[in-house]
Scaffold this active site. Structure first.
Site, PDB file in Angstrom:
ATOM      1  N   LEU A 160       0.792  -1.218  -0.116  1.00 22.91           N
ATOM      2  CA  LEU A 160      -0.008  -0.070   0.094  1.00 22.91           C
ATOM      3  C   LEU A 160       0.909   0.961   0.143  1.00 22.91           C
ATOM      4  O   LEU A 160       0.452   2.312  -0.339  1.00 22.91           O
ATOM      5  CB  LEU A 160      -0.999  -0.096   1.066  1.00 22.91           C
ATOM      6  CG  LEU A 160      -1.985  -1.122   1.243  1.00 22.91           C
ATOM      7  CD1 LEU A 160      -2.675  -1.035   2.599  1.00 22.91           C
ATOM      8  CD2 LEU A 160      -3.086  -0.665   0.073  1.00 22.91           C
ATOM      9  N   GLY A 161       1.967   1.005   0.449  1.00 20.05           N
ATOM     10  CA  GLY A 161       3.009   2.246   0.599  1.00 20.05           C
ATOM     11  C   GLY A 161       4.012   1.933   1.570  1.00 20.05           C
ATOM     12  O   GLY A 161       4.082   0.932   2.077  1.00 20.05           O
ATOM     13  N   GLY A 191       8.890   1.912   7.740  1.00 16.54           N
ATOM     14  CA  GLY A 191       8.395   0.631   6.892  1.00 16.54           C
ATOM     15  C   GLY A 191       7.605   0.568   5.882  1.00 16.54           C
ATOM     16  O   GLY A 191       7.256   1.514   5.331  1.00 16.54           O
ATOM     17  N   VAL A 221       4.029  -0.969   4.349  1.00 20.96           N
ATOM     18  CA  VAL A 221       2.777  -1.232   4.556  1.00 20.96           C
ATOM     19  C   VAL A 221       1.877  -2.394   3.395  1.00 20.96           C
ATOM     20  O   VAL A 221       2.148  -1.886   2.343  1.00 20.96           O
ATOM     21  CB  VAL A 221       1.801  -0.024   4.709  1.00 20.96           C
ATOM     22  CG1 VAL A 221       0.432  -0.610   5.388  1.00 20.96           C
ATOM     23  CG2 VAL A 221       2.562   0.770   5.587  1.00 20.96           C
ATOM     24  N   ASP A 280       6.988  12.768  11.937  1.00 18.64           N
ATOM     25  CA  ASP A 280       6.985  12.710  10.490  1.00 18.64           C
ATOM     26  C   ASP A 280       5.636  12.911   9.799  1.00 18.64           C
ATOM     27  O   ASP A 280       5.018  12.117   9.229  1.00 18.64           O
ATOM     28  CB  ASP A 280       7.360  11.266   9.970  1.00 18.64           C
ATOM     29  CG  ASP A 280       7.692  11.095   8.571  1.00 18.64           C
ATOM     30  OD1 ASP A 280       7.987  12.191   7.893  1.00 18.64           O
ATOM     31  OD2 ASP A 280       7.881   9.898   8.091  1.00 18.64           O
TER      32      ASP A 280
END
Ligand SMILES: *[C@@H]1O[C@H](CO)[C@@H](O)[C@H](O)[C@H]1NC(C)=O
Ligand SMILES: *[C@@H]1O[C@H](CO)[C@@H](O)[C@H](O)[C@H]1NC(C)=O
Ligand SMILES: *[C@@H]1O[C@H](CO)[C@@H](O)[C@H](O)[C@H]1NC(C)=O
Ligand SMILES: *[C@@H]1O[C@H](CO)[C@@H](O)[C@H](O)[C@H]1NC(C)=O
Ligand SMILES: *[C@@H]1O[C@H](CO)[C@@H](O)[C@H](O)[C@H]1NC(C)=O
Ligand SMILES: *[C@@H]1O[C@H](CO)[C@@H](O)[C@H](O)[C@H]1NC(C)=O
Ligand SMILES: *[C@@H]1O[C@H](CO)[C@@H](O)[C@H](O)[C@H]1NC(C)=O
Length: 821
Positions: free
Chosen positions: A535-536, A541, A543, A655
């Site tokens: 997903l990204g 990390g 996903v 972030d």
């Protein structure tokens, strides 16, 4: 009908002398009800009968309403106990719960009270002391004093029905019911006006505002004062006429006469607006037979400027031949607003409008591609025109409507094209018209359909990013009504999709009910199908999309994050930290559902949010609506405020960027990845290299050996806020314009020059909301101050965005000292 009529007519002539003879006897045959007597609302209570037993006054149970009764008068000898009068307060029938009482009292007359003794209804304007009540064989209930003067009678306070021997004075009104079985006041009236004219008209509920009549007897004073109407008479032999001042009679209909001796006769203003006379043989268990009605064609005759017409809005009236009663139908691809009310309003099964069409601008060559046409003949909504085009031809008429986002329907006739807008009123079929009608129907593939079985809603769920933004901007758009519809459509749509997919996806609350769960690596490998669908990925990390089972059979979509840094801390510390994250619940934070920790593999399982990231929402060709964007910005600020100040231990995100803000089904902003910075920093607090945030969003202190505080998030938020305002990325290396590449610099320049329109690229919605735009811009300038001490806290930010505290003019974000650094 003529056949049936002939014989009773003859009988009547024959019986007439006898009838006259009997009259005095009637007067003595009254059933007197004495003061102090009462009726109780129960299923088997006995009513007060007229001497012959033809009529009864008492309680009838309301259809489909077990515990509600209506105080009313009915024909007691026939099977269907037809109601001819009911106690009512104008708007609503005076319905009485079981156990209520109707008592004859000397001061109130007939008083309806509930079990607790609370008064529900009593007749108006009784002057004098009531001595008795009389239920007559004509169907009239009278309250009389000791000298048998009538103080009040149901014949003078009629509801929707009149009976032979009843006379209406000027100013009397009959009101229709809402439906055959709903006695609430409907929208039709039968009135003998003060000027002597007998009219039928509609009113605009809930007010009494009367539209122009659809039937007139023409007996008004204006024509000739001596021929003006003075009374409406329903005489004993069943004729209904307006009695003029000069004694002349104007019969409503010159029809057959039915003997009132052998037949019950009534005239009723039906709930559909027709006023009709019926008879029912006295000696049989037959049924009511229609004799005549007015007006001739209610569908054509009702034409109101400020109301729906005979049928509801967007509906079409067709006259039924036999009894001249109207029938209402929704056009194809339209359906009833209230499925139980066939005579009510219709709504399109699709969403139509300029704003909606605009969303598809990039998808179609022409707006007309969005629509198909349902063609109807001889149908018209004569009062809904907004433009008339002439000379014109049929096909151009159709095309002109198709490509005009305001147009809902076009009617073409005799070289003229009428374009019409919603809601359509006074819809009718008129076979003399010889017209063609074009009803626009949105094509399924471009629909924002309430069903959600196809069209935009599903696209959003399943594939197309562009459409996702489209829906977003519609949802967050300006029209309250459209938003409501769309909100409903989307809810229904999503519900449908959830249903359709059956076991695979589940609604939010089940996700929220889950406790933090520990998974094995194998389980998550299986859940993500071997980490197949990415997903990204970000600083912490990558996903993956997955599905996990909760409970016995329920399957939930999740996002599994595989932490890609080597964590030094012990298992216990990791778990403690995960627990802190899991306990952090807020509307604007993504929920952690579980984790996996088997030494070398550390993974976190989050709720899956289908609407993607803020980045994919704002950085597109079509700007999502300004209002929607401002709400998202406020949501992010609130989520951050919670992390900084309101949860058990402060969490600095470190972030914040559009890729880390997700959007839920309702476009609420949800911050993801919070708490990870702390996890990561546990044993590496000296160097921040691994988590230096993301270029373009990081606060200067990361590079300056300054302490890292919550103010780093405030800085990043300021940048994100600017991006939301301008719908552009913080760093646009492809920008051709000198000075525009770095958003923060450019925005400050625009701000100083007062060039807000340049900043938002002349976006009308934002410029219309200039005060908020200025506020948001100033807040972002405060947030991106190089000096962390100058940046406001997130609490202050929220207050400023909400307009609770004033925002002062921000200083330049880059004071001279920082340049040398
Ligand atoms: C009803 O009252 C009237 C007038 O008082 C009287 O003439 C008549 O006899 C009474 N009828 C009955 C049935 O009591
Ligand atoms: C009768 O109609 C009114 C108005 O539409 C509605 O509010 C009411 O609930 C209806 N009553 C019944 C018993 O259906
Ligand atoms: C009004 O009507 C009466 C009777 O129909 C008639 O005699 C009289 O001339 C009329 N008056 C006017 C002003 O038309
Ligand atoms: C009722 O009115 C009609 C029409 O005017 C008339 O023919 C009839 O004789 C009247 N009947 C009575 C009982 O007055
Ligand atoms: C009802 O009355 C009519 C007229 O008085 C008569 O012709 C008919 O036979 C009667 N029907 C019954 C079932 O008594
Ligand atoms: C319109 O109605 C037809 C059937 O009458 C249906 O096939 C079509 O999907 C409908 N279109 C929309 C947009 O609802
Ligand atoms: C939408 O739902 C209505 C009523 O449930 C149905 O009649 C219609 O065919 C459906 N339309 C589509 C496009 O599925």
């Amino acid at each position: 009908m003529a056949l049936m009529a002939s014989s009773p007519y003859n009988n009547q002539i024959f019986l007439l002398p006898l009838f006259l003879l009997l009259l005095p006897i009637y007067a003595f045959a009254q059933n007197n009800i004495t003061v102090g007597t009462s009726l109780t609302a129960t299923q088997n209570s006995s009513p007060w009968l007229s001497p012959s037993g033809d009529f009864a006054l008492g309680f009838q149970q309301l259809p489909n309403q077990k515990d509600l009764f209506l105080l009313c008068i009915w024909y007691d000898k026939i099977a269907d106990k037809t109601i001819v009068w009911y106690a009512n307060d104008g708007d609503t029938p005076s319905t009485a719960p079981t156990g209520s009482k109707a008592s004859l009292t000397s001061d109130g007359g007939l008083v309806l009270t509930d079990r607790q003794g609370k008064e529900l209804w009593k007749p108006n304007n009784i002057v004098g002391d009531v001595d008795k009540g009389v239920m007559s064989d004509e169907g009239n209930f009278m309250l009389q004093d000791t000298s048998s003067e009538t103080l009040w009678e149901t014949f003078k306070d009629p509801t929707d029905t009149i009976l032979p021997s009843q006379v209406l004075e000027k100013g009397t009104i009959l009101s229709s019911r809402r439906s055959e079985t709903n006695f609430t006041r409907g929208r039709f009236q039968f009135r003998l006006q003060q000027d002597g004219n007998l009219v039928l008209n509609t009113i605009n509920l809930p007010t009494d505002f009367a539209n122009s009549p659809y039937y007139k007897s023409g007996t008004d004073e204006g024509t000739n004062s001596s021929t003006a109407g003075s009374q409406l008479v329903f005489n004993e032999s069943g004729s209904i006429y307006v009695l003029r001042k000069n004694g002349e009679r104007l019969s409503l209909v010159n029809g057959d006469i039915f003997s009132a001796r052998d037949n019950y006769i009534r005239a009723t203003l039906n709930f559909d607006g027709t006023f009709a006379q019926y008879y029912h043989p006295k000696n049989t268990s037959g049924s009511w037979t229609y004799i005549w009605s007015i007006p001739d064609d209610i569908c054509q005759d009702v034409r109101v400027e400020s109301g729906a017409g005979v049928c509801g809005y967007n509906s079409i009236c067709t006259i039924k031949e036999e009894q001249k009663r109207p029938k209402c139908d929704c056009p194809r691809n339209y359906s009833l607003v209230d499925p139980n009310d066939d005579y009510g309003d219709c709504k399109p099964d699709f969403i139509q409008g300029c704003e909606e069409d605009e969303l598809f601008r990039s998808k179609v060559h022409d707006f007309s591609d969005l629509y198909g046409v349902v063609e109807v003949i001889n149908t018209d909504w004569p009062t809904s025109d907004y433009v008339q085009l002439k000379p014109f031809n049929g096909d151009s008429c159709k095309e002109s409507c198709l490509s005009d986002c305001l147009c809902a329907v076009a009617i073409f006739r005799d070289g003229t094209c009428w374009k019409k807008k919603l809601p359509l009123s006074n819809g009718r079929v008129d076979n003399s018209l010889d017209s063609r009608g074009f009803i626009k129907v949105r094509k399924a593939e471009y629909s924002i359909s309430p069903n959600g079985s196809n069209g935009l809603v599903q696209e959003v769920k399943e594939k197309d990013q562009d459409t996702l933004i489209l829906v977003g901007s519609v949802l967050l758009g300006t029209s309250v009504f459209v938003n409501f519809l769309l909100g409903a459509a989307i809810c229904v749509g999503f519900f449908f999709i959830y249903r359709k997919k059956g076991k695979t996806v589940l609604a939010d609350q089940n996700v929220a009910d889950m406790n933090l769960r520990s998974f094995t690596y194998k389980e998550l490998e299986a859940a993500t199908d071997g980490f197949k669908e990415e997903l990204g990925s970000g600083a912490f990390g990558t996903v993956y999309k997955g599905k996990i089972q909760t409970g016995s059979s329920v399957v939930v979509a999740v996002a599994v994050k595989r932490l890609n840094f080597v964590v030094q801390e012990t298992e216990k510390e990791f778990r403690n930290e995960v627990k802190v994250i899991a306990q952090t619940h807020h509307k604007n934070l993504v929920r952690l559902l579980g984790y996996c920790d088997d030494g070398k593999n550390r993974l976190l399982v989050y709720e899956y949010l289908s609407n993607g990231t803020l980045a994919s929402f704002v950085f597109t060709d079509i700007k999502p609506s300004w209002r929607g964007r401002t709400e998202i910005a406020l949501g992010i600020a609130k989520g951050l405020l919670y992390l900084h100040e309101e949860c058990s231990s402060q969490i600095i995100h470190c972030d914040i960027k559009p890729q880390n803000i997700l959007l839920d089904d309702y476009y609420n902003a949800k911050i993801s990845d919070f708490g990870l910075a702390k996890l990561l920093m546990m044993n590496q607090s000296q160097t921040h290299t691994a988590i230096r945030g993301t270029k373009g969003y990081v606060a200067p202190e990361w590079f300056r050996n300054m302490p890292i505080t919550a103010k780093v998030d405030v800085y990043s938020f300021g940048v994100v806020l600017l991006e939301i305002i301008c719908c552009r990325r913080s760093v646009d290396s492809e920008s051709n314009d000198e000075g525009k590449e770095i958003l923060t610099d450019w925005a400050y320049d625009c701000f100083v020059e007062g060039a807000l329109n340049v900043l938002v690229n002349w976006e009308a919605e934002a410029l219309d909301d200039i005060k908020k735009l200025e506020t948001y811009l100033k807040v972002s300038m405060w947030c991106i101050q190089e000096n962390p001490a100058l940046r406001p806290t997130m609490r202050k930010v929220v207050q400023m965005l909400e307009g609770v505290v004033e925002v002062h003019a921000p200083p330049c974000p880059y004071p001279a000292y920082s340049v040398t650094n």
